[in-house]
Each structure stands twice: as C-alpha cells, then as structure tokens.
Design a protein around this motif. Structure first.
Motif, mmCIF file in Angstrom:
data_model
loop_
_atom_site.group_PDB
_atom_site.id
_atom_site.type_symbol
_atom_site.label_atom_id
_atom_site.label_comp_id
_atom_site.label_asym_id
_atom_site.label_seq_id
_atom_site.Cartn_x
_atom_site.Cartn_y
_atom_site.Cartn_z
ATOM 1 N N GLU A 1 -24.844 72.904 11.344
ATOM 2 C CA GLU A 1 -24.249 71.924 12.264
ATOM 3 C C GLU A 1 -24.459 70.501 11.757
ATOM 4 O O GLU A 1 -23.635 69.612 11.986
ATOM 5 N N LEU A 2 -25.561 70.275 11.048
ATOM 6 C CA LEU A 2 -25.879 68.928 10.571
ATOM 7 C C LEU A 2 -24.993 68.490 9.405
ATOM 8 O O LEU A 2 -24.978 67.308 9.053
ATOM 9 N N GLU A 3 -24.272 69.423 8.801
ATOM 10 C CA GLU A 3 -23.453 69.081 7.631
ATOM 11 C C GLU A 3 -22.358 68.063 7.971
ATOM 12 O O GLU A 3 -21.929 67.297 7.125
ATOM 13 N N SER A 4 -21.920 68.047 9.217
ATOM 14 C CA SER A 4 -20.820 67.160 9.588
ATOM 15 C C SER A 4 -21.229 65.693 9.672
ATOM 16 O O SER A 4 -20.365 64.829 9.809
ATOM 17 N N PHE A 5 -22.537 65.409 9.599
ATOM 18 C CA PHE A 5 -22.993 64.025 9.743
ATOM 19 C C PHE A 5 -23.148 63.295 8.407
ATOM 20 O O PHE A 5 -23.490 62.125 8.374
#
Length: 319
Positions: free
Chosen positions: A50-54
């Motif tokens: 989920e953190l990849e989008s930041f």
C-alpha cells in the motif's frame, strides 16, 4: 543519491502513511531527496505494498518480528543512521517512540524535536512549529541540519512524495533482547471515548470520595455526555481509569460543552481542554485558575450545583 533516502520515517503502516505529508514537505525543501521508511510492527507484506503509491524510496521491515521496546527501536535506528547517515528521522508522538528517539538522539548527539504541529519554511530554511506553555504559546524553532522529529498525532496527512518506485526490503540488524516478554494480555476495549464526546462532565479534587462521583455520572447521563477527570482522580487517587483522564498527559478533548466540577485548573489540565467550545467551571474557590479559562464560572458547592442542574435538565427534557 538514488537508492538511499536522506529522510527516514518510522512507525506502523498507518503512521508511515500519515507521515508522508511532513516527510514530503521536508523532502521538497531539500531538493526532493528520497524518503525511506522503517516498519516497527510485523506486517503482512501484502499490506506493505500500500505504501508504494506514496513514492517512498525504500520501505524496510524486520523479518518475522516486531520492534517491541524503546531499546530495540533505538538500537535499530542507531545502526541504520550509522549506515546511511539519515538527516531527519521522523515519527508520530507516542510513549515508545519518544523514549526510543530520546535514547538514539542522546547517543548520536543529535537534536530531538518533540510534539511538532507543523513544519514551515522561511527565508532561512525549515521551521518547526509547536505549542508550549500548556498550549498558550506557539513556538517557532529552527530545524537543524540533522534531527529527530516527533510529530503530534493527527498533525500530518498522507501525501505523495515522488514518482519513485518503492523498494520493499528486509532489514538485517543486530538486536540484543534485554527484555523478555512472558505474556501478552489484550487491553479491554475502551468504553470511554472522550475525544469524540460533545459533552463532557469532568471531576476533580473537589469531590470528597470515590462514591460521590456517582452524581457526576448521573449528570453526564442526563446531558447525554461522558465523564472525564483531572490528573489526581486518575493518577493519584485512582478513582477512575486513565481513559477518563483529561489533560496534557491524558486526553486532549474538544467537546461543545465541558463542565469542570471541583477542578482547580492547573496548566496541565487546561492544555487538554482549550479546544472546547464552551467551558463551564464550578468551584468553591473564587481564585481557582480554572475560572480564567472558562466561559462561565460558578463560585459554589458542586454538591449543591449538581442536583439542581440535573433536575433542571430533566425538567427541560420533559417539556
């Protein structure tokens, strides 16, 4: 340099997501330097993605375990900083991170900035803003070249930092476990949610006994509110659990109506109620500090006030 960030955010999955706002602002003001993250709690890697989008540079995790004590977290930070020389290490305000950051900053001789409300920029560089003196003063402090930064809860929102592709990597560090955890017991679910209450009836040392708190609960029920308390009631006398504690070391609340019964109004308590829309204080001492921070003040005996006020509320409700 591509591949290694200059800023490190640390915490749970949710903490890291929220801290991307502050970290991204600092990054953009340093020339879009990379931001790494360290997960301190064991998390299923399917959720870490989920953190990849930041646009984080690297997300590190400890394989098959969590960092459970301040000593373990500070040890991991010190090893990472000695390896990568991060300029800023950022975490959300919590007891465990405050202690861990204090240990690491002391050993590395770096500045520790706590309870930061926001990061701004002026003509000379980055400025950290925080409230001091029980929330009465807004302090602006120059952010040094390298520092540990503790951001207040809810003071940073998720934001995209860059278009970088995030690398998710296991982190190998040497951890000497000095504390063995023998048993874990889940904490009972909180039944008091003062942060969400619109009306709070709060009790202090003006009550003569634990049994007398019953009349405050009855008043709160009549008003459709919840019961809070000052530090002595929760921490010293232990007449109520800490989930009722309002103040700098307890909960910060923002109800539409806050009724302080027998509370003197020490700065630590005032710091927790300043965002209340209306504050009503009842105290026998006309010089009680609480009156200086109240919209309405009643100099009188709470034992006389509460029954009269409760009957009036019931009468109004009955039409």
């Amino acid at each position: 340099m591509r591949g290694i960030g200059e800023i490190l955010v640390i915490g749970s999955l949710g903490d890291i997501r929220d801290l991307t706002g502050v970290a991204g602002f600092i990054s953009s003001n340093l020339g879009d330097v990379g931001v790494d993250a360290l997960l301190i709690s064991y998390t299923d890697l399917r959720f870490v993605s989920e953190l990849e989008s930041f646009g984080l540079e690297n997300v590190y995790y400890i394989e098959e375990r969590s960092l459970e004590t301040p000593e373990e977290i500070s040890s991991a930070l010190i090893q990472m900083i000695k390896s990568h020389d991060y300029r800023y290490i950022i975490g959300v305000s919590s007891k465990i991170l405050k202690e861990a950051f204090a240990i690491a900053s002391q050993k590395l001789e770096r500045v520790l900035m706590v309870d930061i409300a926001s990061i701004e920029r002026d003509e000379k560089g980055l400025v950290a803003v925080r409230s001091v003196m029980a929330g009465r003063v807004r302090s602006r402090e120059r952010v040094p070249e390298k520092a540990f930064i503790i951001v207040g809860v809810g003071r940073s929102k998720p934001a995209k930092i860059s278009d970088r592709k995030t690398m998710i990597k296991p982190l190998k560090i040497d951890l000497e476990r000095k504390l063995n955890i023998l048993e874990r017991k889940p904490k009972a679910a909180a039944t008091v949610r003062l942060e969400e209450a619109e009306i709070i009836v709060s009790v202090g040392r003006g009550f003569r006994s634990k049994e007398d708190l019953k009349i405050a609960f009855e008043l709160a029920e009549a008003l459709g509110g919840q019961v809070g308390c000052s530090r002595p009631i929760a921490a010293d006398l232990k007449w109520l659990p800490e989930e009722h504690w309002v103040g700098l070391s307890g909960k910060k609340v923002k109800p539409k109506l806050y009724i302080a019964l027998g509370i003197s109004g020490q700065p630590q308590h005032i710091a927790g109620i300043l965002d209340s829309r209306i504050i009503v204080a009842v105290n026998k001492d006309p010089n009680a500090p609480i009156f200086k921070n109240s919209d309405y003040g009643i100099v009188g005996d709470l034992y006389e006030f509460i029954p009269l006020f409760k009957d009036m509320i019931k009468s109004l409700k009955a039409g």
